[in-house]
Design an enzyme around this catalytic site. Structure first.
Site, PDB file in Angstrom:
ATOM      1  N   ARG A  19      81.206 112.143 -27.088  1.00 36.75           N
ATOM      2  CA  ARG A  19      80.089 111.983 -25.517  1.00 36.75           C
ATOM      3  C   ARG A  19      81.142 113.528 -24.666  1.00 36.75           C
ATOM      4  O   ARG A  19      82.469 113.046 -24.971  1.00 36.75           O
ATOM      5  CB  ARG A  19      80.199 111.005 -24.812  1.00 36.75           C
ATOM      6  N   GLU A  56      81.007 109.840 -18.196  1.00 37.71           N
ATOM      7  CA  GLU A  56      80.294 109.942 -19.279  1.00 37.71           C
ATOM      8  C   GLU A  56      78.578 110.847 -19.413  1.00 37.71           C
ATOM      9  O   GLU A  56      77.854 109.825 -19.203  1.00 37.71           O
ATOM     10  CB  GLU A  56      80.735 108.505 -20.489  1.00 37.71           C
ATOM     11  N   ASP A  86      87.132  83.753 -20.467  1.00 39.57           N
ATOM     12  CA  ASP A  86      87.367  85.087 -19.563  1.00 39.57           C
ATOM     13  C   ASP A  86      88.595  84.088 -18.932  1.00 39.57           C
ATOM     14  O   ASP A  86      88.413  83.405 -18.629  1.00 39.57           O
ATOM     15  CB  ASP A  86      85.579  85.376 -18.917  1.00 39.57           C
ATOM     16  N   GLY A 125      85.044  96.647 -26.391  1.00 36.98           N
ATOM     17  CA  GLY A 125      85.737  96.334 -24.609  1.00 36.98           C
ATOM     18  C   GLY A 125      86.904  97.533 -25.433  1.00 36.98           C
ATOM     19  O   GLY A 125      86.870  98.577 -23.986  1.00 36.98           O
ATOM     20  N   GLN A 178      78.057  91.957 -20.605  1.00 33.31           N
ATOM     21  CA  GLN A 178      77.246  92.373 -22.043  1.00 33.31           C
ATOM     22  C   GLN A 178      76.904  90.868 -22.544  1.00 33.31           C
ATOM     23  O   GLN A 178      76.242  91.115 -23.414  1.00 33.31           O
ATOM     24  CB  GLN A 178      78.088  93.082 -22.734  1.00 33.31           C
ATOM     25  N   LYS A 220      92.204 102.783 -23.877  1.00 28.33           N
ATOM     26  CA  LYS A 220      91.675 100.999 -23.212  1.00 28.33           C
ATOM     27  C   LYS A 220      91.141 100.719 -25.032  1.00 28.33           C
ATOM     28  O   LYS A 220      90.410 100.870 -25.202  1.00 28.33           O
ATOM     29  CB  LYS A 220      90.360 101.546 -22.648  1.00 28.33           C
ATOM     30  N   ASP A 242      86.926 101.538 -25.473  1.00 30.79           N
ATOM     31  CA  ASP A 242      85.762 102.240 -25.260  1.00 30.79           C
ATOM     32  C   ASP A 242      86.528 103.705 -24.934  1.00 30.79           C
ATOM     33  O   ASP A 242      85.372 104.591 -24.215  1.00 30.79           O
ATOM     34  CB  ASP A 242      84.327 102.634 -25.548  1.00 30.79           C
ATOM     35  N   SER A 262      83.098  99.330 -32.589  1.00 29.38           N
ATOM     36  CA  SER A 262      82.417  99.987 -31.228  1.00 29.38           C
ATOM     37  C   SER A 262      82.946 100.727 -29.673  1.00 29.38           C
ATOM     38  O   SER A 262      83.320 100.437 -29.081  1.00 29.38           O
ATOM     39  CB  SER A 262      81.344  98.625 -30.932  1.00 29.38           C
ATOM     40  N   VAL A 263      82.248 101.877 -30.258  1.00 31.29           N
ATOM     41  CA  VAL A 263      82.660 103.042 -28.546  1.00 31.29           C
ATOM     42  C   VAL A 263      81.512 103.170 -27.567  1.00 31.29           C
ATOM     43  O   VAL A 263      81.200 103.284 -26.384  1.00 31.29           O
ATOM     44  CB  VAL A 263      83.635 103.726 -28.677  1.00 31.29           C
ATOM     45  N   THR A 304      85.810  92.732 -23.301  1.00 27.35           N
ATOM     46  CA  THR A 304      86.689  92.637 -21.898  1.00 27.35           C
ATOM     47  C   THR A 304      86.337  94.228 -21.149  1.00 27.35           C
ATOM     48  O   THR A 304      85.506  95.258 -22.143  1.00 27.35           O
ATOM     49  CB  THR A 304      87.849  92.439 -21.774  1.00 27.35           C
TER      50      THR A 304
HETATM   51  N1  LIG Z   1      80.992 100.049 -26.711  1.00 24.10           N
HETATM   52  C1  LIG Z   1      79.906  99.548 -26.043  1.00 24.10           C
HETATM   53  O1  LIG Z   1      78.796 100.797 -27.030  1.00 24.10           O
HETATM   54  C2  LIG Z   1      80.311  99.303 -25.159  1.00 24.10           C
HETATM   55  C3  LIG Z   1      78.759  98.869 -24.071  1.00 24.10           C
HETATM   56  C4  LIG Z   1      78.290  98.400 -23.060  1.00 24.10           C
HETATM   57  C5  LIG Z   1      79.587  97.677 -22.839  1.00 24.10           C
HETATM   58  N2  LIG Z   1      81.238  98.423 -23.140  1.00 24.10           N
HETATM   59  C6  LIG Z   1      82.514  98.293 -23.031  1.00 24.10           C
HETATM   60  O2  LIG Z   1      82.088  97.099 -22.530  1.00 24.10           O
HETATM   61  C7  LIG Z   1      83.427  95.538 -21.507  1.00 24.10           C
HETATM   62  C8  LIG Z   1      82.593  94.732 -21.073  1.00 24.10           C
HETATM   63  O3  LIG Z   1      81.822  95.466 -20.007  1.00 24.10           O
HETATM   64  P1  LIG Z   1      80.459  94.945 -19.469  1.00 24.10           P
HETATM   65  O4  LIG Z   1      79.295  95.677 -19.045  1.00 24.10           O
HETATM   66  O5  LIG Z   1      80.574  93.398 -19.658  1.00 24.10           O
HETATM   67  O6  LIG Z   1      81.946  94.678 -18.076  1.00 24.10           O
HETATM   68  P2  LIG Z   1      82.149  93.265 -16.798  1.00 24.10           P
HETATM   69  O7  LIG Z   1      82.749  94.023 -15.919  1.00 24.10           O
HETATM   70  O8  LIG Z   1      80.832  92.928 -16.266  1.00 24.10           O
HETATM   71  O9  LIG Z   1      82.470  91.926 -17.896  1.00 24.10           O
HETATM   72  C9  LIG Z   1      84.137  92.258 -18.176  1.00 24.10           C
HETATM   73  C10 LIG Z   1      84.938  90.949 -18.270  1.00 24.10           C
HETATM   74  O10 LIG Z   1      86.051  91.076 -18.814  1.00 24.10           O
HETATM   75  C11 LIG Z   1      87.061  90.247 -18.526  1.00 24.10           C
HETATM   76  N3  LIG Z   1      88.007  89.840 -18.631  1.00 24.10           N
HETATM   77  C12 LIG Z   1      89.214  91.053 -19.203  1.00 24.10           C
HETATM   78  N4  LIG Z   1      90.398  91.176 -19.089  1.00 24.10           N
HETATM   79  C13 LIG Z   1      90.197  89.789 -20.496  1.00 24.10           C
HETATM   80  C14 LIG Z   1      91.547  89.339 -21.278  1.00 24.10           C
HETATM   81  N5  LIG Z   1      92.214  89.534 -21.598  1.00 24.10           N
HETATM   82  N6  LIG Z   1      91.049  88.293 -21.562  1.00 24.10           N
HETATM   83  C15 LIG Z   1      89.452  87.587 -21.721  1.00 24.10           C
HETATM   84  N7  LIG Z   1      89.041  88.755 -20.345  1.00 24.10           N
HETATM   85  C16 LIG Z   1      88.998  89.086 -20.325  1.00 24.10           C
HETATM   86  C17 LIG Z   1      86.768  89.956 -16.878  1.00 24.10           C
HETATM   87  O11 LIG Z   1      87.362  88.971 -16.544  1.00 24.10           O
HETATM   88  C18 LIG Z   1      84.914  90.081 -16.871  1.00 24.10           C
HETATM   89  O12 LIG Z   1      84.519  89.166 -16.579  1.00 24.10           O
HETATM   90  C19 LIG Z   1      83.872  97.360 -20.525  1.00 24.10           C
HETATM   91  O13 LIG Z   1      84.922  97.409 -21.265  1.00 24.10           O
HETATM   92  C20 LIG Z   1      82.796  98.389 -21.600  1.00 24.10           C
HETATM   93  O14 LIG Z   1      83.481  99.634 -21.472  1.00 24.10           O
HETATM   94  C21 LIG Z   1      81.100  98.618 -24.265  1.00 24.10           C
END
Ligand SMILES: NC(=O)c1ccc[n+]([C@@H]2O[C@H](COP(=O)([O-])OP(=O)(O)OC[C@H]3O[C@@H](n4cnc5c(N)ncnc54)[C@H](O)[C@@H]3O)[C@@H](O)[C@H]2O)c1
Length: 335
Positions: A44, A55, A160, A224, A139, A230, A226, A291-292, A200
């Site tokens: 991407r 992205e 969390d 997380g 998620q 990060k 991705d 997974s990304v 996360t």
């Molecule tokens: N791989 C994929 O296909 C894909 C798809 C969607 C989202 N994501 C990634 O997944 C992650 C979560 O997305 P989301 O929409 O749920 O985000 P979100 O911000 O709604 O939730 C993330 C949570 O992680 C918590 N957090 C942060 N650091 C932490 C730690 N060290 N320990 C425990 N909890 C912690 C935060 O408090 C928050 O509640 C993001 O990084 C996003 O980029 C990946």
């Protein structure tokens, strides 16, 4: 061109049923991953901005061209905005005609969870009954739901750093018949887990899971990490496990494996789905699905919702492309 807004996707899920939708989505993902070599694929296109990333995710085969616009801004919840927001489009390759413009924030959560469960179906222990979730943001519940349709889950252990996110998760999960165990930290959350999802969000290299925290072979789905810079997993944990990626060309830039030297080995997901490679936690030990999020998963869900929206007559035709009596007379639009 068909427009599918949030209300349409919610109605579609009601009409189809959540379980049925997830199962159809997993079938669609499997069928598209099996046709891996038919697709024109590229990593991407990421634009890094101060607080996150924006992205574009394109992919095509002979039939459709699909793309998703998506962001990742981990500090957005402080402004009461979602970390991840997305829209997407599906076009017909034969003519280039846009067919569908669609909300994709909800679809991203659904396709991400369905892909997680699909990978787990192939490589995790079939008797997996304890799921650990680290990060209970947007998620998280979707992850539980998709796994629950594949495994006979008995317990969800979760953690969390944000108490509010923990509370929200407990409230949303109360309607499911499952033992919920709120944990004080990630170490406690993964005790006895068969399946672990780290979801996360932070724009830095975190160490949410370490090798020392894992006391038996498990399936780890690291969602997380991705983006460059990060990540969520300790390098030693990666070095000790079998790693599955969606598309190496993209994951080596964005996934957990960005921490490793070039000489590591991994398996691409399509190899597992086409049964070219067989992996299982019981024989290989811990397996990490790094997974990304890959464009093929967006393609799969867009073509599925396009078909279902037509079946249930959902959405609205919008006038984005001129329909002219004389297609060379675009100028007539000014008259
Ligand atoms: N791989 C994929 O296909 C894909 C798809 C969607 C989202 N994501 C990634 O997944 C992650 C979560 O997305 P989301 O929409 O749920 O985000 P979100 O911000 O709604 O939730 C993330 C949570 O992680 C918590 N957090 C942060 N650091 C932490 C730690 N060290 N320990 C425990 N909890 C912690 C935060 O408090 C928050 O509640 C993001 O990084 C996003 O980029 C990946």
């Amino acid at each position: 061109m068909l427009l599918l807004q949030l209300e349409d996707i919610k109605q579609l899920l009601t009409n189809v049923g959540e379980k049925n939708f997830f199962l159809q989505l997993i079938d669609t993902l499997q069928s598209d991953y099996k046709r891996w070599f038919e697709f024109d694929k590229k990593p991407r296109l990421a634009s890094h901005v101060d607080l996150g990333v924006i992205e574009l995710m394109p992919i095509s085969n002979a039939l459709y061209y699909a793309f998703k616009y998506v962001n990742g801004h981990p500090k957005n919840p402080q402004k009461n905005k979602l970390t991840v927001m997305a829209t997407g489009q599906l076009s017909l390759c034969a003519t280039g005609e846009p067919l569908l413009y669609c909300e994709m924030t909800l679809l991203t959560a659904l396709r991400t969870a369905a892909t997680s469960a699909m990978v787990a179906k192939y490589v995790a222990n079939k008797n997996s009954s304890v799921l650990a979730l680290i990060g209970t943001g947007a998620q998280s519940e979707f992850q539980y739901l998709a796994y629950s349709f594949i495994f006979d889950l008995q317990e969800v252990r979760y953690f969390d750093i944000d108490d509010h996110a923990m509370q929200k998760f407990a409230t949303n999960m109360a309607k499911f018949e499952i033992k919920l165990t709120a944990c004080k930290n990630a170490t406690e959350a993964v005790i006895g887990a068969d399946l672990i999802t780290t979801c996360t969000a932070d724009k830095c290299q975190q160490t949410v899971l370490t090798k020392a925290m894992i006391d038996k072979p498990v399936f780890i789905n690291a969602l997380g990490g991705d983006c460059p810079g990060k990540t969520e997993l300790e390098k030693a944990l990666l070095e000790d496990a079998t790693i599955v990626v969606e598309y190496l060309a993209q994951t080596k830039i964005e996934g957990e494996i960005q921490q490793l030297n070039d000489d590591f080995s991994c398996v691409e997901l399509h190899q597992i789905i086409s049964q070219q490679v067989t992996l299982n936690v019981q024989t290989q030990g811990t397996i990490i699905y790094d997974s990304v999020g890959f464009a093929l998963e967006d393609y799969a869900i867009l073509r599925l919702v396009y078909r279902l929206a037509q079946q249930y007559q959902l959405g609205q035709q919008i006038d984005m492309i001129p329909h002219l009596t004389d297609v060379k007379d675009l100028f007539s639009l000014l008259k």
